[in-house]
Each structure stands twice: as structure tokens, then as C-alpha cells.
Design an enzyme around this catalytic site. Sequence first.
Site, short mmCIF file in Angstrom:
data_model
loop_
_atom_site.label_atom_id
_atom_site.label_comp_id
_atom_site.label_asym_id
_atom_site.label_seq_id
_atom_site.Cartn_x
_atom_site.Cartn_y
_atom_site.Cartn_z
N GLU A 78 4.83 7.87 1.90
CA GLU A 78 5.71 6.74 2.23
C GLU A 78 4.91 5.55 2.74
O GLU A 78 5.20 4.40 2.40
CB GLU A 78 6.77 7.16 3.25
N ASP A 131 4.07 11.69 6.23
CA ASP A 131 2.78 11.01 6.42
C ASP A 131 2.85 9.97 7.54
O ASP A 131 3.91 9.42 7.84
CB ASP A 131 2.31 10.35 5.11
ZN LIG Z 1 8.01 5.07 8.70
#
Ligand SMILES: [Zn+2]
Length: 401
Positions: free
Chosen positions: A145, A80
Amino acid sequence: MNLYKTIYNRARKIENDTVRILMSLVQTPSFSTKEKEGVEVIRREMEKAGFDEIRTDGLGSIIGRIGNGPRTIAFDGHVDTVYAGDMSQWSFDPFQPKIEDGKVWGRGTVDQKGGLAAMLSAASIIKELNLNNNFTIYFIGTVIEEDCEGLCWQHLINEEGINPELVVITEPTNMKICRGHRGRMEMRVEVKGQTCHSGTPERGDNAIYKIARIVLEIEKLNKRLRSDPSLGKGSITVTEVGSESPSICAIPDSASIRLDRRLTYGESKETAIAEVYDAAKRVACDDAKVNVLTFEDTAYTGKVYPTEKYYPTWALDKNSPFLADAINVYAEIFGKTPHVSMWSFSSNAVVIAGMYGIPCFLFGPGNEMYAHTPNEACQIEQLSGAAAFYAALVANLNGRI
Ligand SMILES: [Zn+2]
């Protein structure tokens, strides 16, 4: 020829392919909880490279395996990226990558699709040059993340049973070896008041006055927080204030603040919460309630996997043999001593190392200064350099060099 040299030459030879992988990842936007298409790009590359097994887990992280050895290590790269933000600040379309000045330009080239491309090329090199026989190696494209670092690893460890002895995180470190960073947590403090008509405020107990006194104590608390010689100072700050009242002509009966707390070495969730309770007590708000917030967004797979927004501090021991190996491999590949330091931001290591104590370090292409910024660009030379480093580390851990 020396095997380090052979690995480096191979990485340079397939540099165009590493760039191609990075560009196809950039062309495929994959924001937090929306990584499905990006994961499919990685799956195709893993199939092409002849991975031994490819699967996705319940949260949607893609797990590619090479080898079947008794020992386990993992490479992690999050799929992501953050959004592009104000498009007028970009001098080109962030999702139409271009090559210019020896760099690949586009959203995610630094944070951290460059690291993903490099680790996929490393996997190809490991297979082609037959560098591994001792290890089961997982190359994992992780999800969510940017919004909740480490959550994907809680899932990988608890639900998938992945338990490596070392994780190499391919976040952008500008080719430094980073062995730790500060942790963080998000808290909410709530106080209750007593409502009444605002024309007679003396009859009530205004919750805003109570929370305001706590806010000023938080400012003082920030100044008292401890510092660590390598990780720096912990910090706390108010990021939001709210209140509730039956009417605009009534005394508010509850008020709350949101806190962003950065944790240095030696600070934990428990100590951080206790400090906030103490701050409230100092202004006679003994009834204040302090909570750690919960992350419960839905993954692209539809799964919700709630967790506290607590991201523990971590550091790899200075004397870790894995750190010595990494330093040695870097010196052999690049002919110079690496910079070993702490990292500025947060990463999946908060769970891998901070929560589960699995040895971990960060090493990746791209200058982290350009993470989350417009006109993000990653040096091509670092892409192949990182691929060579990852492959050579595996060869080194296998005792091949
Ligand atoms: Zn990163």
C-alpha cells in the site's frame, strides 16, 4: 443489556489482547514488498480466532473469511509500513514497542498496524457474540500500500474475484469517519532536441531550454487548477529534472521532468494529461510526450503486477445508507456524534471506490498526524473503540441492532 454496550464491554475486556497483537506486528518489520513475516503474524492470529478460511493471494495479501452469507463485506488493513528513517530522531527502538501514557509506541502503530489489530479483535467479537449470519466477511491484510496504494485491490478484485458491497478501510483517522480523499498520479514529460558541439550552440536545439519553458508553464498551471469545496484544490509540481547528452561538451538531445499531480473532485487522468500537453503547446513544444509512469516492483511472492501510477479521486455519497449506518453505530457506541470528513492522505480506496465504484469509508485508531513520523504512537483506548465499532457495524448491517 443493550447489544452495543455488550460489544463495547467485550472490546474493552480483550483490549490487552488487541495490544498484544499490535505489539507483535510492530516487532515484525514489514516494509512494502517485504511483508511476508508480518502476514505470518496475522495468519497465526486468524487461526487463533477461528476464522473459517485463511489464504494468501498471488501478491501476498492475507484473506481471512468469517461467515458464508449471501452478502459480502470486507475490512482492509495494510500490513506494510514505511521505514523508520533517521534512527537518531527516535527516542526508542521503533521495532521494540512499548506501552506508555496509554499508548502503544513503535513504527506502524498508527499507520496502520493498530487498525489491523483492531479489526482482528473485531473478528473475534463477531464470532464470540455470534453477530453475523447474512454476510461473507473478509478481513484482509493487504500489501504494497505504501508504494502503490490500491494495487493489492486490483489483484483481489480481478484475480481473486472478491467483490464486496462495502469496504471499511482501517487506516488511522483518529476515530473520524472519512468518506473521501484526493487522488494522484505520476507523469513524465519528455522533449527531444538536436545535439551538436557545445562550442557552437546555435547549430543545435537545446532540449534543456525546451523543458525549462515547460517547467515554468507547469508552475502557472498549478495556479489555474480547480478547487472542490470539500476535497480542496488539485495541484501539480515538478519533482525531478533530467537530460541526456552525448558529452558534457555537447548540446543535450533530450530532457525530461517528473510531475506529481494531486487530483481533486472532477479531475481525471485524461484531463490531467491534456492540461500538460496544453502547457507544452503554450511554449511551442508541440512535440513533447506525456506519459503516466508504471509501477512494476516485485511482491514478496515474486509476482510482478504492473499498473499505471494513477490513483483516482473518490468520495462516498453523502446520502449513502452505509454512511448513515456508520454514523448511527458510532453514536450508539460512543454516545456522541462522529466527525465526518475527508482524509489528508491516499489509501487503497483509490482503487476500491475510485476505480471500481465500491462504497467505502475509512475509520481507524491513531492520529494520522503521527503517520510516517518518528516516535509514532497509538492510543490504546482507540484500539478497543475501533474494534467495538467494526463489530457493531457488522451487527447493525445484520439487523441484530
Ligand atoms: Zn496507511
